[in-house]
Design a protein around this motif. Structure first.
Motif, PDB file in Angstrom:
ATOM      1  N   GLY A  90       0.641  -1.162  -0.088  1.00  0.00           N
ATOM      2  CA  GLY A  90       0.121   0.129   0.005  1.00  0.00           C
ATOM      3  C   GLY A  90       0.736   1.268   0.122  1.00  0.00           C
ATOM      4  N   LEU A  91       2.161   1.291  -0.160  1.00  0.00           N
ATOM      5  CA  LEU A  91       2.893   2.315  -0.209  1.00  0.00           C
ATOM      6  C   LEU A  91       3.904   2.241  -1.292  1.00  0.00           C
ATOM      7  CD1 LEU A  91       5.411   2.336   2.500  1.00  0.00           C
ATOM      8  CD2 LEU A  91       3.808   0.807   2.359  1.00  0.00           C
ATOM      9  N   GLN A  92       4.535   3.467  -1.799  1.00  0.00           N
ATOM     10  CA  GLN A  92       5.701   3.463  -2.790  1.00  0.00           C
ATOM     11  C   GLN A  92       6.721   4.316  -1.905  1.00  0.00           C
ATOM     12  OE1 GLN A  92       4.541   4.019  -6.754  1.00  0.00           O
ATOM     13  NE2 GLN A  92       3.161   2.383  -6.789  1.00  0.00           N
ATOM     14  N   CYS A  93       6.782   5.756  -1.893  1.00  0.00           N
ATOM     15  CA  CYS A  93       7.785   6.462  -1.283  1.00  0.00           C
ATOM     16  C   CYS A  93       7.383   6.513   0.240  1.00  0.00           C
ATOM     17  CB  CYS A  93       7.670   7.969  -2.090  1.00  0.00           C
ATOM     18  SG  CYS A  93       6.279   8.789  -1.222  1.00  0.00           S
ATOM     19  N   GLY A  94       6.073   6.336   0.469  1.00  0.00           N
ATOM     20  CA  GLY A  94       5.858   6.393   2.086  1.00  0.00           C
ATOM     21  C   GLY A  94       5.440   7.470   2.540  1.00  0.00           C
ATOM     22  N   PHE A  95       5.358   8.699   1.760  1.00  0.00           N
ATOM     23  CA  PHE A  95       5.276   9.710   2.418  1.00  0.00           C
ATOM     24  C   PHE A  95       3.788  10.340   3.077  1.00  0.00           C
ATOM     25  CE2 PHE A  95       5.116  14.334   2.909  1.00  0.00           C
ATOM     26  CZ  PHE A  95       6.275  14.762   3.532  1.00  0.00           C
ATOM     27  N   CYS A  96       2.962   9.649   2.439  1.00  0.00           N
ATOM     28  CA  CYS A  96       1.418   9.855   2.835  1.00  0.00           C
ATOM     29  C   CYS A  96       1.239   8.844   3.825  1.00  0.00           C
ATOM     30  CB  CYS A  96       0.612   9.790   1.543  1.00  0.00           C
ATOM     31  SG  CYS A  96       0.473   7.932   1.107  1.00  0.00           S
ATOM     32  N   THR A  97       2.197   7.776   3.750  1.00  0.00           N
ATOM     33  CA  THR A  97       1.627   6.467   4.671  1.00  0.00           C
ATOM     34  C   THR A  97       1.119   6.802   6.258  1.00  0.00           C
ATOM     35  OG1 THR A  97       2.896   5.275   3.152  1.00  0.00           O
ATOM     36  CG2 THR A  97       2.284   4.075   4.851  1.00  0.00           C
ATOM     37  N   LEU A 124      -3.937  12.536   0.577  1.00  0.00           N
ATOM     38  CA  LEU A 124      -3.593  12.537  -0.975  1.00  0.00           C
ATOM     39  C   LEU A 124      -2.128  11.702  -0.922  1.00  0.00           C
ATOM     40  CD1 LEU A 124      -3.955  16.305  -2.116  1.00  0.00           C
ATOM     41  CD2 LEU A 124      -5.576  14.378  -1.936  1.00  0.00           C
ATOM     42  N   CYS A 125      -2.375  10.930  -2.168  1.00  0.00           N
ATOM     43  CA  CYS A 125      -1.242   9.896  -2.521  1.00  0.00           C
ATOM     44  C   CYS A 125      -0.631  10.074  -3.801  1.00  0.00           C
ATOM     45  CB  CYS A 125      -1.490   8.480  -2.114  1.00  0.00           C
ATOM     46  SG  CYS A 125      -0.084   7.408  -2.642  1.00  0.00           S
ATOM     47  N   ARG A 126       0.558  10.623  -3.903  1.00  0.00           N
ATOM     48  CA  ARG A 126       1.112  10.991  -5.492  1.00  0.00           C
ATOM     49  C   ARG A 126       1.691   9.870  -5.923  1.00  0.00           C
ATOM     50  NH1 ARG A 126       4.475  16.430  -5.176  1.00  0.00           N
ATOM     51  NH2 ARG A 126       4.203  15.954  -7.495  1.00  0.00           N
ATOM     52  N   CYS A 127       1.765   8.487  -5.408  1.00  0.00           N
ATOM     53  CA  CYS A 127       2.419   7.444  -5.823  1.00  0.00           C
ATOM     54  C   CYS A 127       1.483   6.259  -6.349  1.00  0.00           C
ATOM     55  CB  CYS A 127       3.491   6.868  -5.086  1.00  0.00           C
ATOM     56  SG  CYS A 127       4.580   8.001  -4.400  1.00  0.00           S
ATOM     57  N   THR A 128       0.681   5.678  -5.361  1.00  0.00           N
ATOM     58  CA  THR A 128       0.235   4.510  -5.508  1.00  0.00           C
ATOM     59  C   THR A 128      -1.172   4.194  -6.324  1.00  0.00           C
ATOM     60  OG1 THR A 128      -1.294   4.813  -3.810  1.00  0.00           O
ATOM     61  CG2 THR A 128       0.679   4.028  -3.254  1.00  0.00           C
ATOM     62  N   GLY A 129      -1.850   5.308  -6.758  1.00  0.00           N
ATOM     63  CA  GLY A 129      -3.320   5.236  -7.609  1.00  0.00           C
ATOM     64  C   GLY A 129      -4.128   4.708  -6.520  1.00  0.00           C
TER      65      GLY A 129
END
Ligand code: FES
Ligand code: FES
Length: 158
Positions: free
Chosen positions: A98-105, A135-140
């Motif tokens: 459920g994460l890519q860069c993890g900033f929103c996580t 908001l998440c800029r990575c995962t869709g």
């Protein structure tokens, strides 16, 4: 500039601090208490990266003054795991990627926990609506939804 003496319980630990009136809760957490898991994305209440729980309700800590948390209880992402065991929502984000860069996580996880507290068995639409302030800029978002579904199932089985 006036200074206020406040006390706030964060993740079960009582902290005292002398803070300026204008200090934001997110800065109290990150700079005074070194709890840097709570992120700052926009500083304008749009992104949800700074989401924490204050007295059982989620707030965007970039729009709450530290003095408003005086006497209160805060939970941050650092408070999710208990006795070395991941919270089901943390497991869900891990298992479902459920994460890519993890900033929103961290904010996503706190919003998910609040959602599951109110609605233990949400539909996909309810999950998407419940996380619409983050908001998440990575995962869709699709794997974030799956992570919340994983946590909901796991928490119901517990
Ligand atoms: S940093 Fe608080 S909502 Fe974006
Ligand atoms: S994982 Fe990068 S912003 Fe959500």
């Amino acid at each position: 500039m006036s200074t206020h003496h406040i006390h706030v319980t964060v993740n079960g630990t009582l902290h005292h601090a002398d803070v300026e009136s204008r200090l934001l809760l997110v800065h109290l957490l990150r700079e005074n208490l070194n709890l840097t898991g709570t992120h700052i994305g926009c500083d304008s209440s749009s992104c949800g990266a700074c989401t924490v729980m204050l007295n059982g309700r989620n707030v965007k800590s970039c729009t709450v003054l530290a003095v408003q948390a005086d006497g209160g209880e805060v939970m941050t992402v650092e408070g999710l795991a208990q006795n070395g065991a991941l919270h089901p929502i943390q497991e869900g984000f891990h298992q479902e990627h459920g994460l890519q860069c993890g900033f929103c996580t961290p904010g996503m996880m706190l919003s998910s926990v609040a959602l599951l507290k109110k609605n233990p068995n949400p539909t996909e639409d309810e999950i998407r609506w419940g996380l619409s302030g983050n908001l998440c800029r990575c995962t869709g978002y699709n794997n974030i939804v799956k992570a919340v579904q994983y946590a909901a199932k796991k928490m119901q089985e517990a």
